[in-house]
Write a protein that holds these residues in place. Structure first.
Motif, mmCIF file in Angstrom:
data_model
loop_
_atom_site.group_PDB
_atom_site.id
_atom_site.type_symbol
_atom_site.label_atom_id
_atom_site.label_comp_id
_atom_site.label_asym_id
_atom_site.label_seq_id
_atom_site.Cartn_x
_atom_site.Cartn_y
_atom_site.Cartn_z
ATOM 1 N N THR A 195 0.836 -1.199 0.000
ATOM 2 C CA THR A 195 0.000 0.000 0.000
ATOM 3 C C THR A 195 0.870 1.248 0.000
ATOM 4 O O THR A 195 1.799 1.357 0.802
ATOM 5 C CB THR A 195 -0.924 0.016 1.234
ATOM 6 O OG1 THR A 195 -1.734 -1.159 1.231
ATOM 7 C CG2 THR A 195 -1.804 1.254 1.231
ATOM 8 N N LYS A 196 0.586 2.174 -0.892
ATOM 9 C CA LYS A 196 1.400 3.385 -1.011
ATOM 10 C C LYS A 196 0.804 4.568 -0.259
ATOM 11 O O LYS A 196 1.547 5.441 0.221
ATOM 12 C CB LYS A 196 1.564 3.760 -2.490
ATOM 13 C CG LYS A 196 2.220 2.674 -3.331
ATOM 14 C CD LYS A 196 3.617 2.338 -2.860
ATOM 15 C CE LYS A 196 4.268 1.311 -3.777
ATOM 16 N NZ LYS A 196 5.609 0.889 -3.266
ATOM 17 N N THR A 197 -0.524 4.623 -0.149
ATOM 18 C CA THR A 197 -1.183 5.759 0.496
ATOM 19 C C THR A 197 -0.700 5.909 1.935
ATOM 20 O O THR A 197 -0.639 4.933 2.691
ATOM 21 C CB THR A 197 -2.706 5.566 0.484
ATOM 22 O OG1 THR A 197 -3.135 5.400 -0.870
ATOM 23 C CG2 THR A 197 -3.406 6.758 1.106
ATOM 24 N N ASP A 198 -0.338 7.131 2.295
ATOM 25 C CA ASP A 198 0.131 7.431 3.652
ATOM 26 C C ASP A 198 1.255 6.494 4.093
ATOM 27 O O ASP A 198 1.341 6.086 5.258
ATOM 28 C CB ASP A 198 -1.031 7.350 4.645
ATOM 29 C CG ASP A 198 -2.019 8.512 4.489
ATOM 30 O OD1 ASP A 198 -1.786 9.375 3.621
ATOM 31 O OD2 ASP A 198 -3.006 8.537 5.231
ATOM 32 N N ASP A 199 2.116 6.144 3.140
ATOM 33 C CA ASP A 199 3.262 5.247 3.398
ATOM 34 C C ASP A 199 2.829 3.876 3.939
ATOM 35 O O ASP A 199 3.612 3.169 4.573
ATOM 36 C CB ASP A 199 4.259 5.884 4.369
ATOM 37 C CG ASP A 199 4.962 7.095 3.766
ATOM 38 O OD1 ASP A 199 4.945 7.243 2.525
ATOM 39 O OD2 ASP A 199 5.515 7.896 4.542
ATOM 40 N N GLY A 200 1.568 3.538 3.692
ATOM 41 C CA GLY A 200 1.093 2.225 4.100
ATOM 42 C C GLY A 200 0.611 2.130 5.530
ATOM 43 O O GLY A 200 0.222 1.045 5.981
ATOM 44 N N THR A 202 -2.085 3.255 8.672
ATOM 45 C CA THR A 202 -3.513 3.564 8.764
ATOM 46 C C THR A 202 -3.879 3.941 10.189
ATOM 47 O O THR A 202 -3.078 3.776 11.117
ATOM 48 C CB THR A 202 -4.376 2.350 8.379
ATOM 49 O OG1 THR A 202 -4.250 1.351 9.408
ATOM 50 C CG2 THR A 202 -3.967 1.747 7.055
ATOM 51 N N HIS A 230 0.811 7.400 13.883
ATOM 52 C CA HIS A 230 0.798 7.177 12.437
ATOM 53 C C HIS A 230 1.985 7.959 11.905
ATOM 54 O O HIS A 230 2.126 9.150 12.180
ATOM 55 C CB HIS A 230 -0.523 7.698 11.851
ATOM 56 C CG HIS A 230 -0.733 7.424 10.404
ATOM 57 N ND1 HIS A 230 0.189 7.713 9.428
ATOM 58 C CD2 HIS A 230 -1.811 6.872 9.752
ATOM 59 C CE1 HIS A 230 -0.294 7.370 8.244
ATOM 60 N NE2 HIS A 230 -1.505 6.854 8.411
ATOM 61 N N ASN A 232 2.822 9.012 8.892
ATOM 62 C CA ASN A 232 2.679 10.032 7.840
ATOM 63 C C ASN A 232 1.237 10.155 7.354
ATOM 64 O O ASN A 232 0.932 9.894 6.194
ATOM 65 C CB ASN A 232 3.599 9.681 6.658
ATOM 66 C CG ASN A 232 3.768 10.841 5.695
ATOM 67 O OD1 ASN A 232 3.549 11.998 6.047
ATOM 68 N ND2 ASN A 232 4.160 10.534 4.468
ATOM 69 N N PRO A 233 0.328 10.599 8.231
ATOM 70 C CA PRO A 233 -1.068 10.716 7.800
ATOM 71 C C PRO A 233 -1.292 11.941 6.912
ATOM 72 O O PRO A 233 -0.748 13.009 7.165
ATOM 73 C CB PRO A 233 -1.824 10.857 9.120
ATOM 74 C CG PRO A 233 -0.845 11.534 10.034
ATOM 75 C CD PRO A 233 0.507 10.994 9.646
ATOM 76 N N SER A 234 -2.129 11.774 5.896
ATOM 77 C CA SER A 234 -2.486 12.932 5.068
ATOM 78 C C SER A 234 -3.551 13.776 5.768
ATOM 79 O O SER A 234 -3.690 14.960 5.472
ATOM 80 C CB SER A 234 -2.999 12.467 3.702
ATOM 81 O OG SER A 234 -4.023 11.503 3.849
ATOM 82 N N ASP A 235 -4.276 13.161 6.701
ATOM 83 C CA ASP A 235 -5.299 13.866 7.479
ATOM 84 C C ASP A 235 -5.119 13.446 8.939
ATOM 85 O O ASP A 235 -5.626 12.405 9.363
ATOM 86 C CB ASP A 235 -6.688 13.486 6.962
ATOM 87 C CG ASP A 235 -7.817 14.251 7.660
ATOM 88 O OD1 ASP A 235 -7.603 14.737 8.796
ATOM 89 O OD2 ASP A 235 -8.919 14.335 7.077
#
Length: 252
Positions: A195-200, A202, A230, A232-235
């Motif tokens: 998974t690439k989103t948010d460095d994987g 969650t 987390h 590297n969260p985007s939110d």
């Protein structure tokens, strides 16, 4: 009794100012924050006032291993100012690491010496893991086991379940193995490999870790609080809210 829940401020380092995050975290139900260097470095007394104003505590904080070795009194003063009880070195760089049992045993000895210095002030020292401590050495042994064996019983453990999972190890087994040493539990969750989103990473409960099965093992440790994180969260607010809601739904 429910565990107090802390939020690792490293999670939202990319969304300054940190002080503005504190009342938001309190409104979500967090009891405390866990800061990392340099969040508290510029003005530790001001940082403590900001925590007090938000109604948040600080149970433990992340700090450099080099600080525990070379500047223990400086970081002891920081701990006392923050009202923290646990000093937590979390990392050694890839350049520093050596692929030998002796290197990891010496790291354990360093933590043990820091624990002696901290104890005279009513403080404790705990190691925080990443994935590299679970990668077997050429002789088949694991760094994490050398650290704690050499460190002795006064070196405690903030266990990061997400990094253990990423390393291909089993958080359940580590919770059992180090139950008497674990003082804090990080409920970091990870998405499926690749998974690439948010460095994987969650929010807790949105990944592949079966938290419900781990809850009884949490209760068997000496942990006195839970920490969400987390990398590297985007939110960050979505992460923080979903994580604490899931933890509370588990009855923790």
């Amino acid at each position: 009794m429910p565990y107090p829940i802390a939020y690792q401020l490293y999670s939202s380092r990319n969304f300054p100012p940190l002080a503005d995050q504190l009342p938001i975290l309190k409104s979500m139900g967090y009891d405390a924050i866990e800061p990392w260097l340099p969040a508290y470095e510029a003005d530790t007394k001001l940082f403590r006032r900001q925590l007090d104003d938000a109604g948040l505590a600080c149970y433990g904080f992340h700090m450099p291993l080099a600080g525990l070795v070379s500047e223990p009194n400086r970081f002891i003063d920081i701990a006392l100012t923050l009202g923290a009880t646990v000093m937590i070195p979390p990392y050694v760089t890839a350049e520093e690491r050596q692929n030998t049992p002796d290197y990891w045993r010496e790291l354990g000895h360093k933590l043990a010496r820091g624990a002696v210095a901290a104890a005279s002030h009513g403080l404790k020292v705990a190691w925080h893991n990443h994935d590299f401590e679970y990668v077997p050495l050429p002789d088949g042994t694991r760094p994490i086991d050398h650290i704690f064996e050499a460190g002795g019983p006064d070196v405690l453990f903030e266990i990061d379940c997400g990094w253990i999972t990423r390393a291909g190890a089993d958080p359940a087994q580590e919770l059992k193995r180090y139950a008497n040493r674990i003082i804090a539990i990080q409920t970091k969750d990870t998405a499926p490999l690749g998974t690439k989103t948010d460095d994987g990473w969650t929010a807790t409960g949105d990944g592949i870790i079966d938290w419900a099965n781990l809850v009884p093992l949490f209760r068997a440790t000496k942990a006195d609080h839970i920490v969400t994180e987390h990398d590297n969260p985007s939110d960050w607010q979505r992460f923080a809210r979903r994580s604490i809601d899931h933890i509370k739904a588990l009855g923790l």
